[in-house]
Design an enzyme around this catalytic site. Structure first.
Site, PDB file in Angstrom:
ATOM      1  N   GLY A 541       0.850  -1.192   0.000  1.00 13.82           N
ATOM      2  CA  GLY A 541       0.000   0.000   0.000  1.00 13.82           C
ATOM      3  C   GLY A 541       0.881   1.235   0.000  1.00 13.82           C
ATOM      4  O   GLY A 541       1.963   1.242   0.566  1.00 13.82           O
ATOM      5  N   GLY A 546       3.274   7.467   3.622  1.00 17.00           N
ATOM      6  CA  GLY A 546       4.402   6.563   3.471  1.00 17.00           C
ATOM      7  C   GLY A 546       3.914   5.242   2.901  1.00 17.00           C
ATOM      8  O   GLY A 546       2.909   5.208   2.197  1.00 17.00           O
ATOM      9  N   ASP A 659     -13.283   8.855   8.694  1.00 19.38           N
ATOM     10  CA  ASP A 659     -12.879   8.537   7.326  1.00 19.38           C
ATOM     11  C   ASP A 659     -13.359   7.145   6.946  1.00 19.38           C
ATOM     12  O   ASP A 659     -12.589   6.305   6.510  1.00 19.38           O
ATOM     13  CB  ASP A 659     -11.364   8.678   7.183  1.00 19.38           C
ATOM     14  CG  ASP A 659     -10.946   8.859   5.714  1.00 19.38           C
ATOM     15  OD1 ASP A 659     -11.833   9.125   4.884  1.00 19.38           O
ATOM     16  OD2 ASP A 659      -9.750   8.720   5.415  1.00 19.38           O
TER      17      ASP A 659
END
Ligand SMILES: *[C@@H]1O[C@H](CO)[C@@H](O)[C@H](O)[C@H]1NC(C)=O
Ligand SMILES: *[C@@H]1O[C@H](CO)[C@@H](O)[C@H](O)[C@H]1NC(C)=O
Ligand SMILES: *[C@@H]1O[C@H](CO)[C@@H](O)[C@H](O)[C@H]1NC(C)=O
Ligand SMILES: *[C@@H]1O[C@H](CO)[C@@H](O)[C@H](O)[C@H]1NC(C)=O
Ligand SMILES: *[C@@H]1O[C@H](CO)[C@@H](O)[C@H](O)[C@H]1NC(C)=O
Ligand SMILES: *[C@@H]1O[C@H](CO)[C@@H](O)[C@H](O)[C@H]1NC(C)=O
Ligand SMILES: *[C@@H]1O[C@H](CO)[C@@H](O)[C@H](O)[C@H]1NC(C)=O
Ligand SMILES: *[C@@H]1O[C@H](CO)[C@@H](O)[C@H](O)[C@H]1NC(C)=O
Ligand SMILES: *[C@@H]1O[C@H](CO)[C@@H](O)[C@H](O)[C@H]1NC(C)=O
Length: 870
Positions: A541, A546, A659
């Site tokens: 990912g 990062g 989120d």
């Protein structure tokens, strides 16, 4: 048209007239200065004058900057916080004012300004010989108070012939001073000051003398609270623009559940007299906090507040009372003791007596108390305790009450200092869970003011906001590029937000004081071994924060997801500790478990359970994965909903995820849904009173609760909204936003709303689900989704309700599947349903008026027309 405008004008002047009439006091001097800007700006209620083109300002030569915060937090009011005056050298404001006492109100927004890093602000503020602030580390104070903005209010007397000077001085060579807004306002000379000869001085506790608040002192307003009620905004004050903070029990010590009775003039009909009328708004006296009606209980308890204050200062307390209780009619009906800082202030507080038996006549009582210097701690508690007059059986009610309270700090005689020490740095910001308190403190100042900017400035602000949104938007977009999907066999696509700071940040090395039994502390060597020295082939990912690596720990047997935070993200640094804190305390089947972290050598690394099936989204669209069956989707929905429900209600504090989206719902090898990425979470309200938390708009476009990003009201219902979008993503297998689509179809939420209303939902269902959803289940599912997407957050169901309804939807699906066998045949259903459907199978334009009921007559097995291609 003209008639309308005349009506409007009349109304306007009528209102103007009324508001002038209502204001008890008209200040002689009134300056509202928005620093670092030009012209006039309007905050929706008052106008502010830019300081750039005025003569008030001097100093800060060459380096004074007018600028905007690099990253304006949308929850912070634009006026006066958008712009600031910043300088590494001293600058002064001089105000030509009349003689007499003035309010001096300072508004600060500690943020990163271009070339002025947030943490480098450290300065002193002086005014006419008084020190308001000394070595004031603005970011440190804001963090300790858990507020975005800092508001300070002072009272200073200006002598005849003097001008009012405000002097901002950086405290170190490499620090700077700044200010966003200044308000100077005259006040009645007898409002807070008493003269030395005045026999009506304040009762000085621990002394037999009276205390005079002489004009040689300056005052700092520390607390101003309307007991038992909602805040009174500056505009609703008596013309003095004071903010009376709402009482959210922040300072009240709860002794028993009955101890929070709020007898109030709820219908606002009682006649209240305040004399003189500018002392406080009448509204203040309509609510109170009292002990309650259980006399047995009151005999053994008391009403106590604790207010943190700086030690070594004298404090003045003004207690506001007004007897409105219909049962109290004569002297002695309600009598109590008052203790301040454990010293007896009144042994026979009888409001009826004080008001000369006049119900509804407001009375105030003033006390002064010295809080001795305590070198062992920075803040000490100033307590206020009320005790019913229990020993005197003649009192009808064993009860005590209070309507309002003001606490002022008095400047030190001699040094003329009002400044206290900086608070201790907040080590782990969320360790003690300082819930960002919605409208709690008097210190958050005018955060309720709606920021509207007039004229040119509005354009500038609007444009910069748009740019900000675009920046955020593009950052989001980069995270969700298809490349990510291809790469991520597992989950953990997450974002830590933009922003940058230097790698020399000391916080990166500070050892976290996390409970090791909850959360394992990995060495960097262990992490390097687990990821083959951060081998690129193990990246699963990528995000702004990062990379996420797949790694193996414990001798290579346990797969884990390792999130390696870029060391150059300040936002990330905060969210890093945030996420560790949160996750290590939360354990639930439907939450991704944090195994541990590594905080060594400037590295910020999180180690999670590995989720074999990755993100939910990669099983819905834009991938080669086989489609997921409807029943499985329902089970995933239920799991994710349970996880969110646990976040909202399972812990000590409500946690709002902020989120929720299909890339933050991960799937393990058994298809169990797990909520991930709490980096954006915030601790939610801790009581019903604190019904929302105003905070920065985070989250992802396409999922944002309109109420949240319009009004910055964040509640758990914002998550419910985002979850509604997820539900339709599951049903329709399309992204929440398709930028290339027709206007109407860009946003999934808007599109399903449209289709639901026009009865064309069937046309946008995932083609792979065609013929697999029972109409009852489909109907229920749409109903659930639509209720989550309701505009009015309060109308949306709770996650608990959502779980219940989804379980019911699953039952509806299963009952039919069990009847009909594993797979429902399209044909069977079509023929069955066409009986109830008025339109033919060929005619796909269903127009249902009452969508809820008529959805039942939906035909799920007709061909999906391609007239409106997705
Ligand atoms: C403050 O002064 C401005 C003009 O400088 C005036 O328009 C405004 O009404 C004044 N506000 C109050 C509350 O007196
Ligand atoms: C600011 O005001 C102080 C006190 O009046 C004065 O000493 C100082 O020189 C002034 N500084 C500037 C830059 O004007
Ligand atoms: C303000 O406090 C922060 C946090 O403790 C610290 O990092 C920073 O260096 C301080 N700033 C100054 C100018 O002292
Ligand atoms: C906080 O403010 C909101 C609206 O701004 C209000 O609904 C809520 O009741 C307030 N809470 C208290 C305790 O004042
Ligand atoms: C002032 O009070 C009135 C009545 O209580 C309320 O409707 C209004 O919203 C308040 N104004 C502000 C600016 O809070
Ligand atoms: C308040 O005063 C008005 C007029 O002075 C009177 O008519 C009314 O009855 C009073 N209301 C109460 C509750 O005393
Ligand atoms: C008052 O409180 C006491 C102690 O909690 C309780 O036993 C009693 O039943 C209460 N009385 C009333 C009238 O509620
Ligand atoms: C006030 O209540 C607390 C807790 O119930 C008790 O410890 C304290 O003694 C009480 N104070 C007085 C003066 O009664
Ligand atoms: C002040 O009182 C509160 C509430 O009782 C308490 O949590 C806090 O620790 C006290 N602070 C100090 C400095 O004693």
């Amino acid at each position: 048209m003209t008639f309308l405008s005349i009506t409007f004008l009349t109304l306007f002047f009528l209102l103007l007239f009324l508001s002038i009439e209502l204001q008890a006091y008209t200040p002689e001097d009134n300056f509202t200065i928005s620093c670092g800007t030009t012209g006039i700006v309007f905050d929706g209620q008052r106008t502010w004058t830019g300081d750039a083109d005025t003569k008030y300002l001097s100093g800060g030569q060459g380096s004074t900057v007018l600028t905007q915060a690099a990253t304006q937090d949308p929850s912070v009011n634009q006026v006066p916080y958008t712009t600031a005056r910043l300088s590494p050298s001293q600058f002064n404001y001089s105000f030509p004012v009349s003689a007499g006492p003035k309010f001096v109100r300072l508004f600060f927004y500690p943020a990163d300004y271009p070339s002025f890093p947030r943490t480098h602000a450290s300065f002193s503020v002086q005014s006419n010989g008084f020190t308001f602030l000394k070595g004031f580390n603005a970011s440190l104070n804001a963090d300790a108070e858990a507020t975005k903005t800092i508001f300070r209010e002072y009272v200073v007397n200006v002598n005849d012939g003097e001008i009012l000077i405000l002097s901002f001085t950086p405290s170190q060579p490499n620090s700077y001073a700044f200010i966003n807004g200044i308000e100077i306002l005259s006040m009645p000379s007898d409002l807070y000051y008493t003269s030395a000869t005045d026999s009506t001085g304040f009762k000085f506790l621990g002394s037999t003398t009276l205390y005079s608040v002489e004009t040689r002192f300056a005052l700092q307003a520390e607390y101003r609270i309307k007991m038992g009620g909602q805040e009174i905004s500056p505009l609703n004050d008596t013309g003095l623009f004071r903010k009376w903070a709402g009482d959210e029990e922040d300072y009240l010590i709860k002794q028993n559940p009955q101890n929070n009775d709020l007898p109030a003039d709820t219908d606002g009909k009682m006649n209240i007299t305040v004399n003189p009328d500018y002392v406080a708004p009448k509204e203040l006296y309509r609510t109170a906090r009292s002990m309650g009606t259980n006399a047995t209980l009151n005999k053994i308890s008391n009403l106590t507040w604790e207010f943190p204050v700086d030690s070594g200062f004298t404090y003045v307390l003004r207690l506001h009372f007004c007897e409105l209780d219909p049962n109290i009619n004569k002297d002695g009906d309600r009598v109590f003791f008052i203790y301040i800082a454990s010293q007896l202030a009144e042994n026979h507080a009888d409001v009826m007596q004080w008001s000369h038996h006049q119900k509804g006549l407001a009375v105030q009582r003033n006390y002064a108390v010295l809080i001795p210097k305590d070198n062992t701690q920075k803040k000490v508690n100033l307590s206020l305790r009320m005790d019913p007059y229990a020993t005197n059986d003649k009192t009808t009610y064993s009860d005590a009450f209070l309507n309002g309270l003001e606490i002022f700090k008095i400047s030190e005689a001699g040094s003329n200092n009002l400044a206290g020490p900086n608070p201790d740095p907040v080590q782990t910001p969320h360790n003690n869970i300082p819930a960002p308190k919605g409208n709690r403190s008097s210190k958050s100042g005018t955060t309720s003011i709606i920021g509207i900017v007039a004229g040119v400035v509005s354009g500038v602000v609007l444009i910069s906001l748009i740019i900000l949104f675009l920046i955020v938007f593009f950052r989001r977009k980069t995270i969700t590029t298809p490349k990510d999907y291809n790469k991520s066999k597992s989950s953990a696509t997450s974002k830590w937000g933009p922003l940058s700071f230097t790698t020399t940040k000391s916080t990166t090395t500070t050892k976290s004081s996390l409970p090791s039994e909850l959360c394992r502390n990995f060495s960097l060597a262990e992490i390097e071994a687990a990821t083959n020295n951060f081998d690129d082939v193990l990246i699963i990912g990528v995000g702004g924060f990062g990379h996420v690596y797949k790694g193996y720990i414990d001798g290579g047997f346990t797969p884990v997801a390792i999130k390696r935070l870029k060391p150059d993200s300040q936002q990330g640094a905060n969210e890093f500790t945030n996420e560790i804190e949160m996750l290590s305390q939360l354990r639930h089947l439907h939450l991704v478990s944090l195994i541990g972290y590594c905080n060594e050598n400037y590295e910020m690394i999180l180690v999670y359970d590995f989720m074999a099936r990755g993100t939910l989204r990669q099983h819905l669209y834009n991938s080669d994965n086989p489609p997921v069956s409807w029943k499985q989707r329902l089970q995933i929905c239920i799991g994710a909903a349970r996880g969110l429900h646990y976040l909202h209600t399972g812990g000590k504090h409500t946690i709002i995820h902020r989120d929720v989206k299909t890339t933050n719902i991960l799937l393990d090898d058994k298809w169990v849904a797990k909520i991930s990425d709490f980096g954006l979470s915030r601790i939610g309200p801790t009581s019903i009173d604190k019904s929302h938390v105003s905070t920065v708009v985070k989250g992802s476009f396409g999922y944002l609760d309109p109420e949240y990003y319009k009004r910055y009201r964040l509640t758990e219902k914002s998550d419910v909204y985002s979850f509604g979008v997820v539900l339709f993503e599951m049903l329709c297998a399309r992204p929440p936003l398709i930028h290339t689509a027709e206007m109407q179809q860009v946003s999934l939420a808007n599109w399903v709303r449209h289709c639901y209303q026009s009865g064309t939902m069937t046309q946008i269902v995932d083609p792979t689900l065609k013929g697999r959803i029972t109409p009852e289940c489909f109907n229920k599912f749409c109903e659930i989704g639509m209720s989550c997407l309701l505009e009015d957050a309060t109308q949306r169901p709770s996650m608990n309700d959502v779980v219940g309804m989804l379980e019911f939807a699953l039952q509806l699906q299963e009952s039919v599947e069990n009847e009909k066998g594993e797979e429902i045949s399209c044909d069977t259903f079509t023929s069955e349903l066409s009986v109830t459907t008025t339109s033919t199978i060929e005619d796909h334009s269903y127009h249902y008026k009452d969508s809820y009921n008529t959805l039942l007559s939906w035909n799920p097995f007709s061909e999906i027309t391609d007239q409106n291609p997705r």
